[in-house]
Each structure stands twice: as structure tokens, then as C-alpha cells.
Design an enzyme around this catalytic site. Structure first.
Site, PDB file in Angstrom:
ATOM      1  N   TYR A 180       0.830  -1.215   0.000  1.00 39.59           N
ATOM      2  CA  TYR A 180       0.000   0.000   0.000  1.00 39.59           C
ATOM      3  C   TYR A 180       0.859   1.257   0.000  1.00 39.59           C
ATOM      4  O   TYR A 180       0.521   2.249  -0.640  1.00 39.59           O
ATOM      5  CB  TYR A 180      -0.963  -0.007   1.185  1.00 39.59           C
ATOM      6  CG  TYR A 180      -2.139  -0.921   0.955  1.00 39.59           C
ATOM      7  CD1 TYR A 180      -2.910  -0.780  -0.199  1.00 39.59           C
ATOM      8  CD2 TYR A 180      -2.478  -1.924   1.844  1.00 39.59           C
ATOM      9  CE1 TYR A 180      -3.989  -1.620  -0.455  1.00 39.59           C
ATOM     10  CE2 TYR A 180      -3.547  -2.767   1.603  1.00 39.59           C
ATOM     11  CZ  TYR A 180      -4.303  -2.614   0.456  1.00 39.59           C
ATOM     12  OH  TYR A 180      -5.355  -3.446   0.223  1.00 39.59           O
ATOM     13  N   GLU A 240      -1.723 -30.811   8.666  1.00 34.34           N
ATOM     14  CA  GLU A 240      -2.179 -29.840   7.672  1.00 34.34           C
ATOM     15  C   GLU A 240      -3.406 -29.043   8.114  1.00 34.34           C
ATOM     16  O   GLU A 240      -3.424 -27.822   8.031  1.00 34.34           O
ATOM     17  CB  GLU A 240      -2.490 -30.548   6.331  1.00 34.34           C
ATOM     18  CG  GLU A 240      -3.072 -29.595   5.281  1.00 34.34           C
ATOM     19  CD  GLU A 240      -3.340 -30.256   3.935  1.00 34.34           C
ATOM     20  OE1 GLU A 240      -2.934 -31.423   3.741  1.00 34.34           O
ATOM     21  OE2 GLU A 240      -3.937 -29.600   3.078  1.00 34.34           O
ATOM     22  N   ASP A 272      -3.679 -34.224   4.190  1.00 36.03           N
ATOM     23  CA  ASP A 272      -4.691 -34.839   3.333  1.00 36.03           C
ATOM     24  C   ASP A 272      -3.976 -35.641   2.248  1.00 36.03           C
ATOM     25  O   ASP A 272      -2.764 -35.524   2.089  1.00 36.03           O
ATOM     26  CB  ASP A 272      -5.526 -33.752   2.630  1.00 36.03           C
ATOM     27  CG  ASP A 272      -6.488 -33.036   3.580  1.00 36.03           C
ATOM     28  OD1 ASP A 272      -6.795 -33.594   4.637  1.00 36.03           O
ATOM     29  OD2 ASP A 272      -6.903 -31.916   3.219  1.00 36.03           O
TER      30      ASP A 272
END
Lengths: 624, 362
Positions: B95, B194, B246
Site C-alpha cells: 500500500y 495440515e 490430506d
């Protein structure tokens, strides 16, 4: 045998009225909306034809006034030559009368059906009479007629005729009452007049609509259009019926004179050959020729060697008119590119000379996700109906536009892109799909010529797009050496607390060229352009420079500079102003002389033909 | 690294640009290409780092020159922060660049990538530049005692099991010695997880206590500080790291970034990667062996798996087999799919089985 003759004549008279009643659609009067449109079209076409023929800058005013319920009074007033008093009954009252029915000439109207059919339509639908006022410049007064049509005798029914004072020095005013429906939009009277303005930029057209709204399309040029020249019919352009009716009406006493005098390109020698081939004696009276004889003549025409018809008898719009016409009507879209209009040489189809000219408007506010708009013209008349059946649409659809920067599914169909394509087919007896003359027939000779025009337009758009790319690249490079490299130098020095080094050597390594560039901003009257020449080479240079602003936007002395001894990193600055909106400004072309082309960016070498007026771009066959 | 040292190193880099300009040469910047075609295995450290192929950004093209302008603005900004002892987030810098005129970034990805480029170019770390990422929220649970330097400047002692709630101890953005000291570790290994759901399940089941391990929630693709903390505990206290994810192509990448180093940060793989980390996430074989509930592979999943077949980090036989099997069966499964066999199945059966397969020590 008088009784028999009367029968035929009765039969014929009855059939004209019946023919019209039954076949309104063939003549274009097939719906209430279209009928009003047709009346305006027939009258307006006649006005423009008459003005062109007599060298008058047209001023035509169309007024639609609501009479009652679904009845309108349609008036068309022009400043044309006017009509001789005794001709009025013929011109407005007789179907198939028109002065041009048997003439061989390019004109907007083609048969003597139009205006009389309009009056007849009015008479049938409202049971009211029409009104004609006309004055020729040699007459002191105008003549005011109230007339209808006697369908039985195929002539005008003059209800009243009186001389009146008219402030107009010459012109005609016709008012036709008719049932109809006024509509706006794509196939409307206003759109027709707008497109007429494209083909007739020297005309001032005004429309007063039923709500009292006035639309005026003023002329943008005072140049007169060149009238077409009437020629005698070329033998190869004639059907059997044509030859038959010529033979019945000729003033020639015998066949040999009929051949020699009434046809184009039949010399004495050729006439003898035709006689020999057909085996008909040359002293036979033309009116006594049998149908068999006519057939033999027609075969003989094809057998002998005939020169093609003359080609200087046509009246094109010409590139100047096309450009001005497109500009005046489509400027509201702020297009970024007006293609150079393309004209084909005149060719012959079936013994009739014809040609094609075309133009294109590209970019700006035109939608790029829509099919291109095709504006079709035949003999200077806009074609608004039946686009799908028309040879012009077919030629556009058959070309692969993808190579020219358009979107087109599978390379066929109407392409998508921000463009308006203008095509004008003109000639003597150009073929239409029907009597209402709404679509050009698909004739190979004509679609081929249209195709060649379109290719040339496509190339123009492609090169315009390429030029835009090049400009963008040059601008990038300019930004690089003028802004970015100095910024790197400045920022690096700032961080290190050192002096900014001399950047000239680096800059001339990056761009060892002379830059020609421009900045522009809005000014009071248009756009103010500041042109800069910056020498990024390491040597002094001298060169000649010519600015070529967009056509028609610049007025003033020639923009030409001699730049002498411009040192490395030095600038030469000049400014000039042009008319027009800043958003339309496509950029000025710069040309240079007297310097090695590889050392210049942002300008091109001066072409050898610069400054000479290019009238036609002639495309030749078989090039692609 | 001390602020003045950092400043000096950055100025050296700027000076090389300045010298080229002063000598009349077109300025240019070279650095290793940061893509998967240019990562090589460092045989000494067993991590993947950038290879020899390099990219050169030259001031003779607009892109290259714009790059240099932005880089210089960034350097200037970092110098100022160092001078005033401030720091900013990467997002804040993005920014702030609004006011940099020609140095303004188009996207935050662009400024993030350039901050990493600057690390590569200067051999410094983002932390040295006082640039930090957004709060990541990764956490740790287990019997490890650390001292964290708080914003008041005092070191506070925290046991990551007894002194924290069920969410665990939140890993700060910097885990270097001056910010975080590891005092005492009482665990046999680290289990890096995870998803939050599985982390919470293991916490609830008390797996850290029953199995004497540290649970680390990766929160998807782990942030630098999470990977750095894994690395430090692994190196300083010899704890092995097991990665439990996963079973889909993205999980394989999570593991790879921990074990081999991420492609984007291959210049600091030696500092972040744990080459000995083991994968105990769901595999294609698990899907078959445990008959897990599955989802079909999406087109994106398939593309990612195919890309992994070309990724140098996945060239071992074991990985190729797993990836190809997953492509063949066309299925993927989440770690929470193990709940099919009951809430305790993961802690009582799956993890013990997997761990003993790997190590034989359970």
C-alpha cells in the site's frame, strides 16, 4: 380490328391495378410501417436523381403529419428542377411511365413504378387524392395539382390545377395521404435518410416526424456529384422482351437502321454481320419483326464480336464523398480509423457496366463484441431491408476476416468487430432479387468485385492496427530513455548520496536513434499537438520533417521543418493545432527526409507520391 | 543481522547499478531463475536450492527498467525503516508503494516476489529488511518450553502445553534466537498437521501426551516461520518431523516445501527445510488399503499431479508410484476421512500403524 384492341387495353388496365393490389409486397408496400417508408423512399430518390441530373445541391424536406387514426400525410419537398406543367399527369399518374423506363442509365429509381405506385397506394388505402406543387425556374408561377389515378385508363385524374405563387425559385412538393404506421429504429425513415446522407454528403435532408420533432442532416460538402450519362442499350444487356419492345417503339424505318442507331456498340460492319447471321433482310420494318426474328437477333448478338459498353457513363460517389459521408453520419461513434475508400474499375456483367466502391469505419465507440454493421447501397440508394438475401452481405460473410484482425467463427459469416462496412454497387440495370429492389442478387461477377473491395478494406484495417502497435512500441522506448533510465539514475544516486551520473552514453546505447514523438492535449478549438524531435545519437544530425495530420482536421500552412545541426541529447519542438475531439485523434503521421532511415524512430521516410491526390486504389484480380 | 550491516549490503547492490550507469553501461541485474526448472539438490545439505541458470533484467527493455526502479524504491523504503527502527507487513509495503510514482506495484504478488528477489540478490533475509508477512496463525501444542521476547522487550517463558489453551501456542512471524529461545523439549518427535480439524482432534484425544510428541498445526501451506521453527527444533533438539496431511496433490506440495524446500524460497532452503521430514499423510495406497471415503480428482488436481511428475523434488520412486497411483484411481481423500472408523481411529490405529511402519519404534 377495333373491338379486339379494346379488349386488350381493358385487360391491361385492369391488370395494372389488380397487379398492384395483389402484389403490393413485390413493390415493397407490404406492411403499414414499410408503406410509409416506401412513399418517402420513392419521392426522395426521385428528388435526389433530379437534383443530380440538373447540377443542383439537394435540399429535401420530408414531413409526416398524422391525419386521423392510422392515416398520415406524407410530404416531400425538394429544390429540384421542377416538372413541366404538362408532364405532371404523366409523371405522377401513369404506371410504367417514368422518363427513364427505356433509357440506359444509372439512376436511383429504375422503373416508372415508384412514385405512381405510392400515389396509388394512398388512393387505395384512404380514398383521398394527392397534392403536387411544382415550379421550374423558367416559369413565373408554380402549378398546384390535386390528382388521383384513373387505374382503368392508366392516367392521372386531375381534380384541379391552378397557378399559385411560390417563394421557391424551383422545386417540387408532393403530398400523399396514406394509411400506415410510423416507426423508429433500424428500418425506419430516419435511418433511411441518415444513410442517404452518407451517399449524398452534398444534400441537406430534413425530417419532421409526426410528433413534431425535426431532424436536420446538413450537407458537409458543396461539391456537385457527377451525373450519370445515358447510353443506348448494349445488345448483350437485353432480354428478348426488351428487344421486342424496342422494335415496336423505334422511329427507325428498317432493321438495318434500327440496329445501327438504337444500340450501343453496333457499327455498320457489325450490323451487317448480325443481318448475315440471323438471315433477316435489313429492310424489314422493325415493328414487323416476329418473335422468331427477335430470337434470331438475340442469338446473333451473342455470336458477333461486340465491344463492351462504354464505362464512363456511370456515376460513382467517389472516395471524397464516401469519406465525407461516412464521417458526417458516423462521427458520433468517434471511430479511430476511417479506411481509405476503395473503388473497383468498371466491369461488365451481361452487357451492363457496373462497379463497386466501399469504405470502412473502425474503432472508437463502435462495439467490438457485435457483428460488424454493413451499410448497403445500390445506385446511391440505401438498402435497409432483406440484408440476409443480399449479395453484399454474402460477399462479407464469405471472406475470412480473421486475417485482418476481426473475430469470425470458422472464418465465415458476418465478422465481429468495431466496424461499419459501407458497400456501394452501381451500374446500369444492376440485378435485384425482387422488384422492390431491397437486395442485390447473388451474381458471381458482382460478389467477386465486392470481395476484392472488402479485401482491400481489410488490409487497411490491419495496417492501421499494425501502425497503432508500432506507435505503442515507440512510445514505450521513448518512456524508457526519457523517464525510466533517468529515474534509475536519480534514485540510485539519492540512496548513495552521490551526483547523478551523465546518462547520455547509456541512453544512446539503448536508443541510438532520433526520436520523433508527440504529446497532445485538448485545446479550445480542438487538439493541440506538440511534436518533439530528440537526438539520442552521439552525433549532430540534420533532417527535413513533414507532419501529416489526419485528413480534413488541419487548416494552415504546410507543416514542414528543416532541422539543422541538432546536437546529441538536444530537442527540437514545434506545435500545431487541429480541429476535432481529442478522443478521436488518431495521431499524426510524420515523414522525414535527408537522414538514414535506420536512425529515426517515430517517423517514416517520405513516400515518393506524398502530396499527390490518390483518387482510386485499384485492386487487380488474381492477386490473392 | 544488524541494521547498519543490512543497509551496507543493500547499498552495495545499489552501487553496482550506479557504477554501470556512470561507466556508460546499460544497467542490469542477474539472479538465479526462481522456477522449478532451476532447482537442484544440494548433496551436502540434502535440500533443494537454485541451480546455475539465471535471469538478467536489463535496463534496455521497459520491463527491466521498471523492475529496477521498483527495486530501488523498495531498497530506499527498507533503509528508512532500518534507520527509524520500524517494521512493516508486506501488505503495508504494497500500500505504501502507492506513493512511489514510477515504483508503484501493480499487485501484492509482485511486491512479495520482489521482496524475495531482494533476499536472493543481497543474501539477506526478509526479517533483516523488517518486512513481515501477515499473521499466519500456525500453532504448536506439546511439552516444549520457550522464551519469547514480547513487545515490551522482556522474555516470557511459556510451556506450550501447560501455559496455553486448546488452541496451542501461536507461532510468531520471527522465530530467530533474538525473538524466540527454545529452553526445554520433552518429546520424541514432531507431528506437523495440515488441517485445523485434525489438529483439534489430536489435541482433544491427548495425542501429544499419550505419544509424547509435539503437534504443530501447519495451516495449509506453512509460513516461513513455521518451517523455520520446525527446522530449529529438528536441528537443535534432534526431533524427527512427520508430516500428516490430506491425500491430494496440494498436500504433497506441503510436504515437499517442508522436507525439500519451496521453489519460491529455494535461496533459503538450507535455513528452512528439514530434509529428514517424513510423509505420513494420506497416500493413494491408504485410500485403497483403508477403503477411505473419497472425492474425484478435479481437472486442477490432475494438472497439479502431472506437474509434480515433472517436478525434480518428486522424482523418487516412492513419490512417482504414489502420484501415478492417484492418477490411476482418480481419487483423493481428506485426513478427516479416517473418522469413518470412529473418532479415535486416527490416534489409536492409523497414526501408530503409520509411524511404526516408518520407524519401527512405536
Amino acid at each position: 380490328m377495333p373491338p379486339r384492341k379494346a379488349t386488350i387495353s381493358e385487360f391491361r388496365e385492369a391488370s395494372i391495378s389488380e397487379f398492384f393490389e395483389k402484389n403490393r409486397h413485390i413493390l415493397g408496400f407490404d406492411s403499414p410501417q414499410k408503406s410509409l417508408f416506401m412513399i418517402v423512399k420513392e419521392a426522395l430518390d426521385n428528388s435526389l436523381d433530379a437534383c443530380e441530373e440538373h447540377g443542383i445541391l439537394p435540399e429535401v424536406k420530408v414531413t409526416l403529419e398524422k391525419a386521423e387514426d392510422d392515416e398520415f400525410n406524407v410530404s416531400v419537398e425538394d429544390n429540384g428542377p421542377g416538372i413541366e406543367r404538362k408532364q405532371v399527369p404523366n409523371v405522377f399518374g401513369k404506371l410504367l411511365y417514368g422518363s427513364r423506363f427505356h433509357s440506359f442509365k444509372q439512376s436511383r429509381g429504375q422503373q416508372g413504378i415508384g412514385i405512381t405506385a405510392a400515389i396509388l397506394y394512398g388512393q387505395i388505402t384512404t380514398a383521398r387524392t394527392s397534392h403536387v406543387k411544382t415550379r421550374r425556374k423558367e416559369d413565373d408561377v408554380a402549378y398546384d395539382f390535386i390528382l388521383g389515378i384513373n387505374v382503368k385508363e392508366n392516367k392521372a385524374d386531375i381534380h384541379s390545377e391552378k397557378p399559385v405563387i411560390w417563394e421557391k425559385p424551383h422545386g417540387a412538393l408532393i403530398t400523399i395521404p396514406a394509411k400506415g404506421k410510423y416507426q423508429i429504429g433500424k428500418q425506419s425513415i430516419l435511418e433511411y435518410m441518415r444513410e442517404c446522407a452518407v451517399a449524398n454528403p452534398n444534400a441537406t435532408l430534413t425530417l419532421l416526424d409526426p410528433d413534431g420533432k425535426t431532424y436536420e442532416i446538413p450537407r458537409v460538402t458543396d461539391i456537385l456529384s457527377k451525373p450519370a450519362v445515358a447510353i443506348k442499350p448494349h445488345p448483350l444487356g437485353l432480354e428478348l422482351g426488351d428487344i421486342n419492345s424496342m422494335a415496336k417503339n423505334t422511329l427507325s424505318p428498317d432493321l438495318i437502321h434500327f440496329l445501327r442507331d438504337d444500340f450501343n456498340r453496333i457499327s455498320d460492319k457489325v450490323a451487317d454481320e448480325i443481318l448475315a447471321f440471323s438471315g433477316i433482310p435489313g429492310n424489314k420494318k422493325p415493328s414487323e419483326l416476329s418473335l422468331q426474328d427477335i430470337k434470331k437477333l438475340s442469338e446473333a448478338f451473342k455470336a458477333v464480336k461486340l465491344m463492351p459498353p462504354p464505362t464512363d457513363c456511370l456515376s460513382p460517389l467517389g472516395p471524397e464523398f464516401i469519406k465525407k459521408g461516412l464521417k458526417s453520419v458516423y462521427e458520433e461513434n468517434h471511430p479511430s480509423h476511417y479506411g481509405k475508400p476503395v473503388s473497383r474499375p468498371i466491369t461488365v456483367y451481361n452487357g451492363n457496366p457496373f462497379s463497386v466502391e466501399a469504405g470502412i469505419v473502425y474503432g472508437g465507440d463502435l462495439p467490438s463484441d457485435q457483428p460488424v454493421r454493413i451499410v448497403r447501397f445500390a445506385n446511391k440508394v440505401p438498402l435497409l431491408y432483406q440484408p440476409g438475401a443480399c449479395a453484399i452481405t454474402k460477399a462479407v460473410s464469405e471472406m475470412d476476416w480473421r486475417q485482418y484482425g476481426f473475430d469470425q467463427k470458422g472464418g465465415q459469416g458476418v465478422p465481429y468487430g468495431p466496424a461499419i462496412i459501407f458497400v456501394h454497387v452501381y451500374g446500369i440495370r444492376i440485378p435485384f432479387t425482387s422488384e422492390s429492389k431491397e437486395a442485390l442478387a447473388n451474381v458471381n461477377e458482382i460478389t467477386n468485385e465486392i470481395g476484392l473491395c472488402l479485401k482491400s478494406l481489410g488490409r487497411g484495417v490491419k495496417s492501421f492496427l499494425g501502425k497503432k502497435d508500432r506507435r505503442a512500441r515507440i512510445y514505450e522506448k521513448f518512456r524508457l530513455v526519457n523517464t525510466l533510465i533517468p529515474e534509475i539514475g536519480k534514485k540510485a544516486s539519492e540512496i548513495l548520496g552521490k551526483e547523478v551520473p551523465n546518462l547520455e552514453p547509456v541512453i544512446s546505447k539503448i536508443a541510438n536513434v532520433v526520436f520523433v514523438t508527440e504529446e497532445f492535449r485538448k485545446s479550445q478549438e480542438g487538439v493541440e499537438i506538440e511534436m518533439k524531435v530528440i537526438n539520442y545519437t552521439r552525433r549532430e544530425i540534420s533532417m527535413g520533417l513533414i507532419a501529416d495530420p489526419p485528413t480534413g482536421d488541419y487548416e494552415g500552412p504546410e507543416l514542414k521543418w528543416e532541422i539543422k545541426d541538432l546536437g546529441p541529447a538536444q530537442e527540437f519542438v514545434a506545435s500545431f493545432s487541429i480541429k476535432g475531439r481529442i478522443s478521436d485523434y488518431p495521431g499524426t503521421n510524420y515523414y522525414f527526409t535527408g537522414i538514414d532511415p535506420v536512425r529515426v524512430q517515430g517517423a517514416e521516410p517520405l513516400p515518393a507520391d506524398f502530396g499527390t491526390e490518390t483518387v482510386n486504389i485499384i485492386e487487380t484480380d488474381g492477386e490473392e | 543481522m544488524a541494521a547498519d550491516q543490512t543497509t551496507r549490503k543493500l547499498e552495495e547492490m545499489v552501487n553496482s547499478i550506479y557504477s554501470m550507469l556512470a561507466a556508460g553501461d546499460i544497467p542490469e541485474i542477474s539472479m538465479p531463475s526462481r522456477n522449478k526448472e532451476n532447482i537442484v539438490l544440494d548433496p551436502m545439505l540434502s535440500v533443494w536450492r537454485y541451480g546455475d541458470s539465471s535471469v538478467t533484467r536489463s535496463g534496455k527493455a521497459v520491463d527491466g527498467a521498471e523492475y529496477m526502479v521498483k527495486l530501488l524504491y523498495m531498497v530506499d523504503f527498507i533503509r528508512e525503516m532500518l534507520r527509524e527502527s520500524k517494521s512493516s507487513t508486506l501488505r503495508e509495503m504494497y500500500y505504501i508503494s502507492e506513493g512511489w510514482n514510477l515504483g508503484k506495484f501493480g499487485t501484492q504478488d509482485e511486491s512479495n516476489l520482489m521482496a524475495e528477489d531482494l533476499e536472493v540478490l543481497s543474501s539477506l533475509l526478509r526479517e533483516d529488511f523488517k518486512l513481515r508477512p501477515e499473521e499466519n496463525g500456525a500453532s504448536i501444542m506439546g511439552d516444549i518450553t520457550i522464551e519469547e521476547r514480547t513487545r515490551k522487550g522482556e522474555f516470557k517463558k511459556i510451556n506450550c502445553r501447560d501455559d496455553v489453551g486448546d488452541g496451542g501456542y501461536g507461532i510468531p512471524y520471527s522465530v530467530e534466537e533474538e525473538k524466540l529461545r527454545i529452553k526445554d523439549v520433552n518429546a520424541r518427535y514432531i507431528l506437523a498437521i495440515e488441517t485445523g480439524g485434525m489438529f483439534d482432534r489430536l489435541v482433544e484425544n491427548g495425542f501429544d501426551e499419550t505419544n509424547n510428541c509435539l503437534l504443530v498445526h501447519l495451516k495449509g501451506q506453512p509460513a516461513r516461520s513455521t518451517r523455520r521453527l520446525l527446522k530449529r527444533i529438528n536441528e537443535e533438539h534432534n526431533l524427527p518431523v512427520y508430516v500428516f496431511t490430506d491425500g491430494d496433490p496440494w498436500s504433497f506440495r506441503i510436504y515437499a516445501s517442508i522436507a525439500y524446500g519451496a521453489i519460491k524460497t529455494a535461496h533459503i532452503s538450507h535455513y528452512l527445510a528439514v530434509p529428514t521430514a517424513e510423509y505420513i499423510g494420506i497416500t493413494a495406497s491408504d485410500i485403497l488399503n483403508y477403503k477411505l471415503p473419497t472425492d474425484d480428482l478435479s481437472d486442477k488436481d490432475i494438472a497439479a499431479l502431472n506437474a509434480e511428475l515433472k517436478d525434480p523434488r518428486f522424482q523418487s520412486e516412492r513419490w512417482r508410484d504414489e502420484i501415478e497411483t492417484m492418477l490411476n484411481i482418480g481419487k483423493k481423500a481428506e485426513q478427516q476421512a479416517l473418522a469413518k472408523y470412529g473418532l479415535d481411529y486416527v490416534t489409536s490405529t492409523y497414526l501408530p500403524e503409520k509411524l511404526s511402519d516408518l520407524t519401527g519404534f512405536m
